[in-house]
Design an enzyme around this catalytic site. Structure first.
Site, PDB file in Angstrom:
ATOM      1  N   CYS A 132      57.429  -8.336 -34.464  1.00  0.00           N
ATOM      2  CA  CYS A 132      56.103  -7.916 -33.975  1.00  0.00           C
ATOM      3  C   CYS A 132      56.121  -6.495 -33.417  1.00  0.00           C
ATOM      4  O   CYS A 132      55.067  -5.896 -33.225  1.00  0.00           O
ATOM      5  CB  CYS A 132      55.587  -8.876 -32.918  1.00  0.00           C
ATOM      6  SG  CYS A 132      55.473 -10.571 -33.473  1.00  0.00           S
ATOM      7  N   HIS A 272      50.163  -5.900 -28.032  1.00  0.00           N
ATOM      8  CA  HIS A 272      50.410  -6.848 -29.112  1.00  0.00           C
ATOM      9  C   HIS A 272      49.502  -8.067 -28.909  1.00  0.00           C
ATOM     10  O   HIS A 272      49.430  -8.622 -27.816  1.00  0.00           O
ATOM     11  CB  HIS A 272      51.884  -7.259 -29.077  1.00  0.00           C
ATOM     12  CG  HIS A 272      52.241  -8.284 -30.094  1.00  0.00           C
ATOM     13  ND1 HIS A 272      51.811  -8.190 -31.404  1.00  0.00           N
ATOM     14  CD2 HIS A 272      52.970  -9.418 -30.007  1.00  0.00           C
ATOM     15  CE1 HIS A 272      52.276  -9.239 -32.074  1.00  0.00           C
ATOM     16  NE2 HIS A 272      52.972  -9.994 -31.256  1.00  0.00           N
ATOM     17  N   ASN A 302      48.128 -13.986 -33.867  1.00  0.00           N
ATOM     18  CA  ASN A 302      49.250 -13.037 -33.860  1.00  0.00           C
ATOM     19  C   ASN A 302      49.617 -12.696 -35.310  1.00  0.00           C
ATOM     20  O   ASN A 302      50.093 -13.552 -36.051  1.00  0.00           O
ATOM     21  CB  ASN A 302      50.435 -13.701 -33.136  1.00  0.00           C
ATOM     22  CG  ASN A 302      51.652 -12.815 -33.047  1.00  0.00           C
ATOM     23  OD1 ASN A 302      51.718 -11.759 -33.668  1.00  0.00           O
ATOM     24  ND2 ASN A 302      52.631 -13.256 -32.274  1.00  0.00           N
TER      25      ASN A 302
HETATM   26  C1  LIG Z   1      53.210 -21.454 -27.115  1.00  0.00           C
HETATM   27  C2  LIG Z   1      52.465 -21.374 -25.804  1.00  0.00           C
HETATM   28  C3  LIG Z   1      51.008 -21.050 -26.072  1.00  0.00           C
HETATM   29  C4  LIG Z   1      52.547 -22.716 -25.097  1.00  0.00           C
HETATM   30  O1  LIG Z   1      51.916 -22.603 -23.866  1.00  0.00           O
HETATM   31  P1  LIG Z   1      52.606 -23.247 -22.581  1.00  0.00           P
HETATM   32  O2  LIG Z   1      51.751 -22.911 -21.433  1.00  0.00           O
HETATM   33  O3  LIG Z   1      54.022 -22.794 -22.552  1.00  0.00           O
HETATM   34  O4  LIG Z   1      52.526 -24.732 -22.926  1.00  0.00           O
HETATM   35  P2  LIG Z   1      52.538 -25.892 -21.900  1.00  0.00           P
HETATM   36  O5  LIG Z   1      53.857 -25.973 -21.234  1.00  0.00           O
HETATM   37  O6  LIG Z   1      51.349 -25.775 -21.000  1.00  0.00           O
HETATM   38  O7  LIG Z   1      52.333 -27.108 -22.829  1.00  0.00           O
HETATM   39  C5  LIG Z   1      53.376 -27.538 -23.612  1.00  0.00           C
HETATM   40  C6  LIG Z   1      52.916 -28.886 -24.103  1.00  0.00           C
HETATM   41  O8  LIG Z   1      51.839 -28.655 -24.982  1.00  0.00           O
HETATM   42  C7  LIG Z   1      52.147 -29.226 -26.228  1.00  0.00           C
HETATM   43  N1  LIG Z   1      51.600 -28.395 -27.275  1.00  0.00           N
HETATM   44  C8  LIG Z   1      52.224 -27.376 -27.900  1.00  0.00           C
HETATM   45  N2  LIG Z   1      51.421 -26.886 -28.836  1.00  0.00           N
HETATM   46  C9  LIG Z   1      50.277 -27.581 -28.779  1.00  0.00           C
HETATM   47  C10 LIG Z   1      49.082 -27.523 -29.506  1.00  0.00           C
HETATM   48  N3  LIG Z   1      48.885 -26.622 -30.477  1.00  0.00           N
HETATM   49  N4  LIG Z   1      48.097 -28.385 -29.178  1.00  0.00           N
HETATM   50  C11 LIG Z   1      48.275 -29.295 -28.222  1.00  0.00           C
HETATM   51  N5  LIG Z   1      49.401 -29.408 -27.506  1.00  0.00           N
HETATM   52  C12 LIG Z   1      50.386 -28.551 -27.784  1.00  0.00           C
HETATM   53  C13 LIG Z   1      53.660 -29.283 -26.274  1.00  0.00           C
HETATM   54  O9  LIG Z   1      54.080 -30.284 -27.168  1.00  0.00           O
HETATM   55  C14 LIG Z   1      53.998 -29.615 -24.869  1.00  0.00           C
HETATM   56  O10 LIG Z   1      53.802 -30.999 -24.681  1.00  0.00           O
HETATM   57  P3  LIG Z   1      54.773 -31.863 -23.745  1.00  0.00           P
HETATM   58  O11 LIG Z   1      54.634 -31.249 -22.386  1.00  0.00           O
HETATM   59  O12 LIG Z   1      54.217 -33.220 -23.861  1.00  0.00           O
HETATM   60  O13 LIG Z   1      56.124 -31.678 -24.318  1.00  0.00           O
HETATM   61  C15 LIG Z   1      53.080 -20.278 -24.891  1.00  0.00           C
HETATM   62  O14 LIG Z   1      54.342 -20.681 -24.467  1.00  0.00           O
HETATM   63  C16 LIG Z   1      53.176 -18.959 -25.559  1.00  0.00           C
HETATM   64  O15 LIG Z   1      52.187 -18.344 -25.905  1.00  0.00           O
HETATM   65  N6  LIG Z   1      54.375 -18.410 -25.690  1.00  0.00           N
HETATM   66  C17 LIG Z   1      54.576 -17.118 -26.290  1.00  0.00           C
HETATM   67  C18 LIG Z   1      54.390 -17.255 -27.761  1.00  0.00           C
HETATM   68  C19 LIG Z   1      54.251 -15.938 -28.454  1.00  0.00           C
HETATM   69  O16 LIG Z   1      53.352 -15.209 -28.198  1.00  0.00           O
HETATM   70  N7  LIG Z   1      55.176 -15.667 -29.366  1.00  0.00           N
HETATM   71  C20 LIG Z   1      55.154 -14.540 -30.165  1.00  0.00           C
HETATM   72  C21 LIG Z   1      55.708 -13.393 -29.442  1.00  0.00           C
HETATM   73  S1  LIG Z   1      55.727 -12.034 -30.499  1.00  0.00           S
END
Ligand SMILES: CC(C)(COP(=O)(O)OP(=O)(O)OC[C@H]1O[C@@H](n2cnc3c(N)ncnc32)[C@H](O)[C@@H]1OP(=O)(O)O)[C@@H](O)C(=O)NCCC(=O)NCCS
Length: 345
Positions: A132, A272, A302
């Site tokens: 990215c 980004h 993204n």
């Molecule tokens: C992926 C992301 C959105 C998850 O958000 P988060 O706040 O960490 O998630 P939470 O901890 O609140 O929730 C995780 C839970 O949601 C669930 N979950 C994940 N994706 C889900 C979806 N699309 N829909 C519903 N539930 C989902 C998981 O299974 C997990 O469940 P569990 O607690 O029962 O195991 C976040 O971590 C993120 O944006 N990370 C950076 C990703 C990114 O930008 N990457 C590219 C960088 S270049």
């Protein structure tokens, strides 16, 4: 003018007396595929909801390329738009750099395919891979050729068909990404600072946070690797999130410090477009005002290397950025890699 001949060797660069010149962005262009995949569509594919995706990421929809539409096609369309806006002819282009993690093929370089599609037959062409962060890495590489007088016109493209490496059964990742391309043409412009600085960094100790394990020499494609879904993107979301906020903030601060600029001097910040919460956390730490920050991730998700390139084009098209404005681009991606660039538009 310094002598071009020392010890009987002619140094081609000496004709410029090693004097640098500035590098500006002459024009930008972007392209996104027609097909829109909404959060409601994803609700039918995996166990997720519009509410979860919107509240955790800010993404409402993303674009998905057609099955016969490849990274090189999107890259070429973005490039042709940038060339049209800048009045740049194909034969003027000296170098094509494509930043991508989804090349048409492992080799040859997608940049060579783009070169053919836009008719830039005189140019050199290669790809770079900084995930990215690729667009700023590519611009910084291109900048070197301009400031050193090696080339006059460099085409830099960030382009991705991420839909081809997304595991559409994995709700943790499939809701986050989309396809598209953005292009910038680099040239020297009189009386403009252009690309003032780019602060780039990497941390390979965190390579496993975001990767595609299969397809390289470590794990070539086999029936087993495909069955184990190793040819799809994998990510540890929470750790990636934390690293992104820290790296983007630190790089942005360092790039401003190098130019002795206060954040209030920046007209438009283009981060980004991965996650609204990452953007808000970085903006708050930078003490930026919300109206300084450009966001379009609700429409595209993204798009990796294409992300800031598409956003930059939209910011210029919408009039958010005018010639003379100072802008700050901040990126983060797999590698881990990151970069921040200060540009006088
Ligand atoms: C992926 C992301 C959105 C998850 O958000 P988060 O706040 O960490 O998630 P939470 O901890 O609140 O929730 C995780 C839970 O949601 C669930 N979950 C994940 N994706 C889900 C979806 N699309 N829909 C519903 N539930 C989902 C998981 O299974 C997990 O469940 P569990 O607690 O029962 O195991 C976040 O971590 C993120 O944006 N990370 C950076 C990703 C990114 O930008 N990457 C590219 C960088 S270049």
């Amino acid at each position: 003018m310094s002598s071009p001949t020392t010890k009987g060797i002619k140094n081609p660069r000496a004709r410029h007396g090693f004097r640098g010149r500035t590098c500006s962005i002459a024009s930008v262009g972007s392209y996104v595929p027609e097909r829109v995949l909404t959060n409601a569509d994803l609700e039918k594919m995996v166990d997720t909801s519009d509410d979860w995706i919107t509240s955790r990421t800010g993404i409402k929809e993303r674009r998905i390329a057609a099955s016969d539409e490849y990274t090189s096609d999107m890259a070429a369309k973005a490039a042709l738009r940038a060339m049209k806006k800048g009045g740049i002819l194909p034969e003027q282009i000296d170098l094509v750099i494509v930043a991508t993690i989804t090349p048409d093929m492992p080799f040859p370089a997608t940049a060579c395919l783009v070169q053919q599609k836009i008719g830039a037959f005189r140019s050199a062409a290669f790809d770079i891979e900084a995930a990215c962060s690729g667009f700023i890495y590519a611009m910084e590489i291109g900048q070197q050729f301009i400031t050193s007088h090696t080339y006059d016109t460099v085409l830099v493209i960030g382009a991705e068909k991420l839909s081809s490496i997304i595991d559409w059964t994995d709700r943790n990742t499939c809701v986050l990404f989309g396809d598209g391309a953005g292009a910038a043409i680099l040239q020297s412009r009189a009386n403009a600072h252009g690309l003032l600085t780019a602060c780039m960094g990497a941390d390979g100790s965190k390579a496993d946070l975001l990767s595609m394990p299969g397809g390289g020499c470590r794990c070539p494609a086999t029936a087993e690797s495909v069955a184990s879904r190793l040819h799809y993107l994998r990510m540890e979301g929470k750790e990636t999130f934390k690293s992104a906020v820290n790296a983007m903030y630190t790089a942005a601060q360092e790039s401003l410090r190098r130019c002795e600029l206060d954040i209030t001097r920046i007209k438009c910040i283009i981060p980004h477009q991965a996650n609204q919460r990452i953007i808000e956390a970085v903006s708050e730490r930078l003490e930026a005002k919300p109206d300084q920050v450009f966001v379009n991730l609700d429409k595209y998700g993204n798009t990796s290397a294409a992300s800031v390139a598409i956003a930059l084009d939209e910011a210029v098209e919408s009039g958010r950025i005018q010639r003379g404005d100072l802008i700050l681009l901040i990126v983060f991606g797999a590698g881990l890699t990151w970069a921040a660039a200060v540009i006088e538009w």
